[in-house]
Scaffold this active site. Structure first.
Site, PDB file in Angstrom:
ATOM      1  N   ASP A  29      34.524  31.128  55.086  1.00 11.55           N
ATOM      2  CA  ASP A  29      35.128  32.446  55.273  1.00 11.55           C
ATOM      3  C   ASP A  29      36.372  32.550  54.386  1.00 11.55           C
ATOM      4  O   ASP A  29      37.175  31.617  54.298  1.00 11.55           O
ATOM      5  CB  ASP A  29      35.504  32.649  56.750  1.00 11.55           C
ATOM      6  CG  ASP A  29      35.782  34.110  57.075  1.00 11.55           C
ATOM      7  OD1 ASP A  29      35.015  34.703  57.853  1.00 11.55           O
ATOM      8  OD2 ASP A  29      36.781  34.671  56.544  1.00 11.55           O
ATOM      9  N   ILE A  30      36.531  33.687  53.739  1.00  6.16           N
ATOM     10  CA  ILE A  30      37.630  33.890  52.803  1.00  6.16           C
ATOM     11  C   ILE A  30      38.983  33.999  53.519  1.00  6.16           C
ATOM     12  O   ILE A  30      40.032  33.801  52.908  1.00  6.16           O
ATOM     13  CB  ILE A  30      37.348  35.147  51.947  1.00  6.16           C
ATOM     14  CG1 ILE A  30      38.028  35.075  50.596  1.00  6.16           C
ATOM     15  CG2 ILE A  30      37.699  36.431  52.682  1.00  6.16           C
ATOM     16  CD1 ILE A  30      37.553  36.148  49.620  1.00  6.16           C
ATOM     17  N   ASN A  86      30.426  38.524  66.021  1.00  7.70           N
ATOM     18  CA  ASN A  86      31.111  39.799  66.210  1.00  7.70           C
ATOM     19  C   ASN A  86      30.052  40.893  66.112  1.00  7.70           C
ATOM     20  O   ASN A  86      29.296  40.942  65.142  1.00  7.70           O
ATOM     21  CB  ASN A  86      32.185  39.999  65.141  1.00  7.70           C
ATOM     22  CG  ASN A  86      33.335  39.022  65.301  1.00  7.70           C
ATOM     23  OD1 ASN A  86      33.651  38.608  66.416  1.00  7.70           O
ATOM     24  ND2 ASN A  86      33.956  38.631  64.208  1.00  7.70           N
ATOM     25  N   GLN A  93      32.816  43.784  64.161  1.00  7.88           N
ATOM     26  CA  GLN A  93      31.918  43.398  63.070  1.00  7.88           C
ATOM     27  C   GLN A  93      32.240  44.257  61.856  1.00  7.88           C
ATOM     28  O   GLN A  93      32.347  45.481  61.963  1.00  7.88           O
ATOM     29  CB  GLN A  93      30.459  43.624  63.495  1.00  7.88           C
ATOM     30  CG  GLN A  93      29.453  43.232  62.427  1.00  7.88           C
ATOM     31  CD  GLN A  93      28.014  43.503  62.862  1.00  7.88           C
ATOM     32  OE1 GLN A  93      27.763  43.949  63.984  1.00  7.88           O
ATOM     33  NE2 GLN A  93      27.077  43.233  61.966  1.00  7.88           N
ATOM     34  N   HIS A  99      25.434  37.416  60.918  1.00  7.44           N
ATOM     35  CA  HIS A  99      26.168  36.197  60.570  1.00  7.44           C
ATOM     36  C   HIS A  99      26.812  35.584  61.794  1.00  7.44           C
ATOM     37  O   HIS A  99      27.294  36.288  62.678  1.00  7.44           O
ATOM     38  CB  HIS A  99      27.236  36.477  59.499  1.00  7.44           C
ATOM     39  CG  HIS A  99      28.229  37.542  59.867  1.00  7.44           C
ATOM     40  ND1 HIS A  99      27.947  38.873  59.791  1.00  7.44           N
ATOM     41  CD2 HIS A  99      29.516  37.459  60.312  1.00  7.44           C
ATOM     42  CE1 HIS A  99      29.010  39.583  60.158  1.00  7.44           C
ATOM     43  NE2 HIS A  99      29.970  38.741  60.491  1.00  7.44           N
ATOM     44  N   HIS A 101      29.882  32.987  62.941  1.00  7.81           N
ATOM     45  CA  HIS A 101      31.095  32.282  62.526  1.00  7.81           C
ATOM     46  C   HIS A 101      31.068  30.910  63.198  1.00  7.81           C
ATOM     47  O   HIS A 101      30.904  30.830  64.413  1.00  7.81           O
ATOM     48  CB  HIS A 101      32.353  32.999  63.021  1.00  7.81           C
ATOM     49  CG  HIS A 101      32.574  34.366  62.471  1.00  7.81           C
ATOM     50  ND1 HIS A 101      33.573  34.642  61.567  1.00  7.81           N
ATOM     51  CD2 HIS A 101      31.943  35.550  62.704  1.00  7.81           C
ATOM     52  CE1 HIS A 101      33.556  35.940  61.267  1.00  7.81           C
ATOM     53  NE2 HIS A 101      32.580  36.511  61.951  1.00  7.81           N
TER      54      HIS A 101
HETATM   55  P1  AMP Z   1      32.795  40.044  60.814  1.00  5.49           P
HETATM   56  O1  AMP Z   1      34.120  40.639  61.104  1.00  5.49           O
HETATM   57  O2  AMP Z   1      32.205  39.277  61.975  1.00  5.49           O
HETATM   58  O3  AMP Z   1      31.820  41.067  60.250  1.00  5.49           O
HETATM   59  O4  AMP Z   1      33.033  38.920  59.730  1.00  5.49           O
HETATM   60  C1  AMP Z   1      33.082  39.145  58.373  1.00  5.49           C
HETATM   61  C2  AMP Z   1      33.813  37.967  57.808  1.00  5.49           C
HETATM   62  O5  AMP Z   1      33.591  37.948  56.407  1.00  5.49           O
HETATM   63  C3  AMP Z   1      35.334  38.016  57.996  1.00  5.49           C
HETATM   64  O6  AMP Z   1      35.737  36.879  58.771  1.00  5.49           O
HETATM   65  C4  AMP Z   1      35.886  37.983  56.569  1.00  5.49           C
HETATM   66  O7  AMP Z   1      37.041  37.192  56.454  1.00  5.49           O
HETATM   67  C5  AMP Z   1      34.725  37.403  55.802  1.00  5.49           C
HETATM   68  N1  AMP Z   1      34.689  37.756  54.397  1.00  5.49           N
HETATM   69  C6  AMP Z   1      34.943  38.967  53.821  1.00  5.49           C
HETATM   70  N2  AMP Z   1      34.762  38.913  52.490  1.00  5.49           N
HETATM   71  C7  AMP Z   1      34.376  37.637  52.202  1.00  5.49           C
HETATM   72  C8  AMP Z   1      34.054  36.944  50.989  1.00  5.49           C
HETATM   73  N3  AMP Z   1      34.047  37.550  49.793  1.00  5.49           N
HETATM   74  N4  AMP Z   1      33.730  35.627  51.086  1.00  5.49           N
HETATM   75  C9  AMP Z   1      33.727  34.995  52.272  1.00  5.49           C
HETATM   76  N5  AMP Z   1      34.017  35.595  53.448  1.00  5.49           N
HETATM   77  C10 AMP Z   1      34.337  36.898  53.412  1.00  5.49           C
END
Ligand code: AMP
Length: 113
Positions: A29-30, A86, A93, A99, A101
């Site tokens: 996760d970024i 989420n 979400q 996905h 986590h």
């Molecule tokens: P959600 O809020 O459950 O939809 O999770 C989306 C997740 O994607 C969040 O925790 C973000 O930090 C993560 N995210 C967003 N952009 C990227 C990216 N380019 N690479 C890796 N993770 C990302």
């Protein structure tokens, strides 16, 4: 609709990939919320957790088993970890691609916020 995670899976957007096999693709996760914070997506596209109600048992099982394999590979089995989905607006979400986590590497608080 093509999402961010479709693009990451396709290699169009870079990510730190920690595991991939026939069923799942996992990357860091970024914006990590724990020392280990990895996202696991099924290679077979699904919109979100709610879409699992229409999935075959084989597809749903393959995804969940993949999540567990990634956690093992990350070395989290001994001390434990958390798997979070989420879902929708209240669940915060932000990406409409199924996905999980995986969070670990520290003692996590409960209940979550
Ligand atoms: P959600 O809020 O459950 O939809 O999770 C989306 C997740 O994607 C969040 O925790 C973000 O930090 C993560 N995210 C967003 N952009 C990227 C990216 N380019 N690479 C890796 N993770 C990302």
């Amino acid at each position: 609709m093509e999402t961010l995670f479709d693009k990451i899976l396709a290699g169009e957007i870079p990510a730190t990939v920690v595991h991939q096999d026939d069923d799942v693709f996992a990357f860091k996760d970024i914006n990590p919320q724990a020392p280990v914070h990895v996202l696991v997506i099924p290679k077979k596209r699904a919109r979100g957790f709610e879409s699992l109600k229409d999935a075959t048992a084989a597809d749903a099982g393959a995804f969940i088993a993949g999540v567990a394999r990634v956690a093992e590979k990350l070395g989290l089995e001994e001390n434990g970890y958390r798997v979070v989905f989420n879902i929708g607006k209240d669940g915060q979400q932000t990406v409409e691609y199924l996905h999980a986590h995986i969070l670990g590497g520290r003692k996590l608080s409960w209940p979550p916020g």
